[in-house]
Design a protein around this motif. Structure first.
Motif, PDB file in Angstrom:
ATOM      1  N   GLY A 147     -10.206   0.574   0.933  1.00  0.00           N
ATOM      2  CA  GLY A 147     -10.293  -0.873   1.069  1.00  0.00           C
ATOM      3  C   GLY A 147     -11.394  -1.520   0.258  1.00  0.00           C
ATOM      4  N   HIS A 199       0.844  -1.185   0.000  1.00  0.00           N
ATOM      5  CA  HIS A 199       0.000   0.000   0.000  1.00  0.00           C
ATOM      6  C   HIS A 199       0.883   1.241   0.000  1.00  0.00           C
ATOM      7  CE1 HIS A 199       0.638  -0.276   4.383  1.00  0.00           C
ATOM      8  NE2 HIS A 199       0.336   1.015   4.435  1.00  0.00           N
ATOM      9  N   PHE A 222      -7.497  -2.790  -4.507  1.00  0.00           N
ATOM     10  CA  PHE A 222      -8.418  -2.020  -3.674  1.00  0.00           C
ATOM     11  C   PHE A 222      -8.128  -0.527  -3.801  1.00  0.00           C
ATOM     12  CE2 PHE A 222      -7.681  -6.148  -1.750  1.00  0.00           C
ATOM     13  CZ  PHE A 222      -8.970  -6.610  -1.496  1.00  0.00           C
TER      14      PHE A 222
END
Length: 289
Positions: free
Chosen positions: A150, A109, A146
């Protein structure tokens, strides 16, 4: 202690040379006592003095690397000339985080600056906030994309929210499947197929690939302008023959290339010395390229 290595580039007059495609003339790399690269900075020389430089592709002056105890890279921080975190020009994030489980990379991420506040941001290269990886029998079998909240999101480059992979009994990649945010098969936006399947010979070489739509029926790839490819190899293992197939596995002329089959001959060094092109009737044709 740490070890510092400098890579310097010079012209024919032994003067510092700025690599035009890179934007710098020197790289300084710092390694820790485990031999892991922990910092990299870019430099030029002006009037005999060293000055900070920005990498042309990222538009950053340096990168810091952080590792877990097991040596896996868990964080990259991109820095400006003042050693402050800065968003990469090409991807829009200042930090990339990687998570591992049982030695496997399971998540990535990103964080970056928006209105001077460090927060979760999408990787603008792919339009995703994070990606998760799933494994089975030692193989990666799934990638899930995503947004920063999320929620499942379509990757902007290929247009799917989930990529699944299958392997044959020898562990070779046998198929790729693409799905939307609703979990249903979806056509890749860049290639126009929802499924890609491979077949191999006894030596583990690809000999056949096919494209399929969301209904599992053969489809013409918008990228390849055919529904499949068939490969043959010479005695030395060079790929000597490529045939482009229609939805019925017959030879078809690719409209972008102007031929349906290409035959290659190689010399003893494995270099191509002759190429011949044929249409779907087996007649010699000229290549469009």
């Amino acid at each position: 202690g740490n070890t510092i290595i400098e890579l310097k580039y010079y012209d024919e007059n032994n003067k510092p040379f700025l690599l035009p495609e890179k934007g710098y003339a020197k790289i300084r790399q710092t390694y820790n006592n485990r031999g892991l690269l922990i910092r990299e900075t870019y430099h030029n020389e002006e009037n005999g003095e060293e000055v900070s430089a920005r990498r042309t592709d990222y538009m950053v002056a340096g990168i810091d690397y952080e590792y877990a105890d097991d040596g896996n890279l868990i964080c990259e921080v991109y820095k400006d000339a003042s050693d402050q975190p800065v968003n990469r020009y090409d991807t829009g994030y200042a930090m990339r985080f990687q998570e591992f489980k049982n030695g496997k990379h399971v998540k990535t991420h990103y964080q970056g600056y928006m209105d001077k506040v460090l927060q979760d941001v999408p990787n603008k290269k792919y339009g995703i906030g994070s990606v998760e990886y799933v494994y089975a029998n030692g193989h990666e079998v799934e990638e899930r994309y995503f947004d920063i909240n999320g929620n499942p999101v379509l990757r902007s480059d290929i247009g799917c929210a989930v990529l699944k992979m299958e392997y044959n009994n020898r562990g070779l990649e046998a198929a790729y499947f693409y799905y939307g945010t609703d979990g249903e098969p979806i056509l890749r936006k860049d290639t126009g197929y929802a499924v890609l399947r491979y077949q191999y010979d006894e030596l583990g070489r690809k000999v056949l690939l096919h494209y399929f739509g969301v209904d599992q029926k053969p489809v013409i790839s918008t990228e390849d302008h055919c529904a499949g490819r068939q490969y043959q190899y010479d005695e030395e293992g060079n790929r000597s023959d490529t045939r482009y197939l229609d939805v019925n596995d017959n030879l078809m002329t690719r409209r972008d290339l102007g031929y349906a089959r290409i035959n290659r001959k190689y010399n003893e060094d494995g270099k191509v010395v002759e190429e011949r092109y044929f249409d779907s009737d087996g007649q010699p044709v000229a290549c469009k390229e």
